[in-house]
Design an enzyme around this catalytic site. Sequence first.
Site, PDB file in Angstrom:
ATOM      1  N   GLU A 107       1.336   6.973   6.943  1.00  0.00           N
ATOM      2  CA  GLU A 107       2.486   6.520   6.145  1.00  0.00           C
ATOM      3  C   GLU A 107       2.299   6.926   4.688  1.00  0.00           C
ATOM      4  OE1 GLU A 107       3.641   2.401   6.722  1.00  0.00           O
ATOM      5  OE2 GLU A 107       2.826   2.413   8.736  1.00  0.00           O
ATOM      6  N   HIS A 129       8.896   2.966   8.945  1.00  0.00           N
ATOM      7  CA  HIS A 129       8.676   2.077  10.082  1.00  0.00           C
ATOM      8  C   HIS A 129       7.435   2.563  10.831  1.00  0.00           C
ATOM      9  CE1 HIS A 129       9.705  -0.730  13.237  1.00  0.00           C
ATOM     10  NE2 HIS A 129       9.441   0.234  14.109  1.00  0.00           N
ATOM     11  N   SER A 172       0.837  -1.214   0.000  1.00  0.00           N
ATOM     12  CA  SER A 172       0.000   0.000   0.000  1.00  0.00           C
ATOM     13  C   SER A 172       0.869   1.260   0.000  1.00  0.00           C
ATOM     14  CB  SER A 172      -0.975   0.004   1.180  1.00  0.00           C
ATOM     15  OG  SER A 172      -0.302   0.165   2.399  1.00  0.00           O
TER      16      SER A 172
HETATM   17  C1  GRF Z   1       3.963  -0.726   6.833  1.00  0.00           C
HETATM   18  O1  GRF Z   1       3.308  -0.658   8.063  1.00  0.00           O
HETATM   19  C2  GRF Z   1       5.373  -0.231   6.959  1.00  0.00           C
HETATM   20  O2  GRF Z   1       5.516   0.756   7.935  1.00  0.00           O
HETATM   21  C3  GRF Z   1       6.130  -1.465   7.386  1.00  0.00           C
HETATM   22  O3  GRF Z   1       5.515  -2.516   6.678  1.00  0.00           O
HETATM   23  C4  GRF Z   1       4.167  -2.154   6.368  1.00  0.00           C
HETATM   24  C5  GRF Z   1       4.019  -2.301   4.892  1.00  0.00           C
HETATM   25  O4  GRF Z   1       2.710  -2.131   4.457  1.00  0.00           O
HETATM   26  N1  GRF Z   1       7.531  -1.312   7.124  1.00  0.00           N
HETATM   27  P1  GRF Z   1       2.399  -2.045   2.915  1.00  0.00           P
HETATM   28  O5  GRF Z   1       2.949  -3.316   2.270  1.00  0.00           O
HETATM   29  O6  GRF Z   1       3.060  -0.816   2.372  1.00  0.00           O
HETATM   30  O7  GRF Z   1       0.908  -1.990   2.823  1.00  0.00           O
END
Ligand code: GRF
Length: 212
Positions: free
Chosen positions: A172, A107, A14
């Site tokens: 994020e 993270h 995502s």
């Molecule tokens: C996210 O929570 C990121 O912070 C961590 O792994 C997860 C990845 O989610 N490193 P996605 O695959 O981007 O949906």
Amino acid sequence: MTKKIVILISGNGSNMQAIVNANIKNATIAAIISNNENAPGILWAEQQGLNAISLNHKSFTSREAYDSALVKLIDQFEPDLVVLAGFMRILSQSFCQHYQDRLMNIHPSLLPAFPGLNTHQNAIDSGCKIAGCTVHFVTPELDNGPIIAQAAVSINSQDTSETLAKKVLDCEHIIYPMAIQDFVFNHLSIKGNKVINQRKHDNNHQEKILNF
Ligand code: GRF
């Protein structure tokens, strides 16, 4: 000049989708690479017509062998920046050094609090009232490189690790494309363990993030 970006994923992707959909100015997504050929994110990348490649770590006998094959694959695209977006592998020291100052990670905690796994449950169990996410440059020490950007969300008494993860993930998707844009525009410089960002900050945006 356009900067080339390679994104590494393992799962849903995502963050990768948020980065692709942000259409970052002066940047091209040169490739999306997954260590898992069944990752939903790599299927999405293929459907978008992106350069989507799987390199399965299970075909290699050691971390070093995998990382060195990964470097060879990535370097074919001559990237200016390598972006880890849910790439669920610990990277060897030589990999991190090879991409020093051009390797980013996101993270799901406010580092330096809660490195490693289970960040949301750990934040809840510790009685934290605020959680969030951190974009940082990657160094060989896990979740410890210079911090580029952070966003915070509040934790309320009803939050579970799932509801908190959703709130943090929404943040994020905002700050990762912004941090990459700042890199592409050469706004970021690293001084010791700190990142100086020369972009003029948009205060409205920061307030919105804090209101998640
Ligand atoms: C996210 O929570 C990121 O912070 C961590 O792994 C997860 C990845 O989610 N490193 P996605 O695959 O981007 O949906």
